[in-house]
Design an enzyme around this catalytic site. Sequence first.
Site, short mmCIF file in Angstrom:
data_model
loop_
_atom_site.label_atom_id
_atom_site.label_comp_id
_atom_site.label_asym_id
_atom_site.label_seq_id
_atom_site.Cartn_x
_atom_site.Cartn_y
_atom_site.Cartn_z
N ASP A 103 35.09 29.93 37.54
CA ASP A 103 36.12 28.89 37.69
C ASP A 103 37.01 29.21 38.89
O ASP A 103 37.10 30.37 39.32
CB ASP A 103 37.01 28.83 36.43
CG ASP A 103 36.22 28.41 35.20
OD1 ASP A 103 35.16 27.78 35.36
OD2 ASP A 103 36.68 28.74 34.09
N1 URA Z 1 33.92 31.65 31.46
C1 URA Z 1 34.96 30.89 31.85
O1 URA Z 1 35.64 30.30 31.03
N2 URA Z 1 35.24 30.83 33.15
C2 URA Z 1 34.54 31.49 34.11
O2 URA Z 1 34.87 31.42 35.29
C3 URA Z 1 33.46 32.28 33.68
C4 URA Z 1 33.16 32.34 32.35
#
Ligand code: URA
Length: 239
Positions: A103
């Site tokens: 993310d």
């Molecule tokens: N899980 C999440 O919620 N975000 C990420 O970036 C990776 C795994």
Amino acid sequence: MRLDKLLGNNGFGTRKDVKQLIRKGTVRVNGMTEKDPGSHVDPEKDSVDVLGEPVIHQEFIYIMMNKPPGVISATEDKWDQTVIDLLSENEQRFEPFPVGRLDKDTEGLLLITNDGKLTHELLSPKKDIPKTYYAKIEGVVNEDDVAAFKEGVTLEDGYHTKPGFLTIIASDSISEIELTITEGKFHQVKRMFEAVDKNVVYLKRLTMGNLLLDESLELGHYRELTVEELNEVDPRKKG
Ligand code: URA
């Protein structure tokens, strides 16, 4: 492969630069001067040199980045800086892409490569490649959460996750944990904690398969994988 492409891909300048180099007669293929930029060479078999400097052909690139927050795991984006924008031109000419997504606000280990087959091996849901995350969680994480994650939790869309292995590092109003999961659903870690009524406030990936984040890399910095790391991360090399 075209001769001008081979030189362009291996650091001898832009397509225009390398065409000039070739036309000037500075390039030899198997010891013979070659002045046609469009002539065909086999990088595996033909020996090519520029002013006597051998052209070492590198097809793939494998980069470990400590992804900073605020940057998108994509090759291009209209609004935001991407992890590819953080690479120098030297790496960008390999046309690499991130292996999966973190993310925008997630930090940590991101593999960036142009090796589509390795990417498939690492992302294929059938391969169950483990990924470990460190996270800070709003709320007291307890043994009930450990037990629930071990069974898999049901996300808000009804999907029941595969087991997750949760280790509590500190249990407080802001808890610290490590979580290992073998899936990569959208926002998976955040949604798994939402399923037990808790909120992820900081997330960092530490491992992907056998590849560990090099903690000496500052946020936004990167380096190529070592030969050992590449052998370790590639499931095809494990038999
Ligand atoms: N899980 C999440 O919620 N975000 C990420 O970036 C990776 C795994």
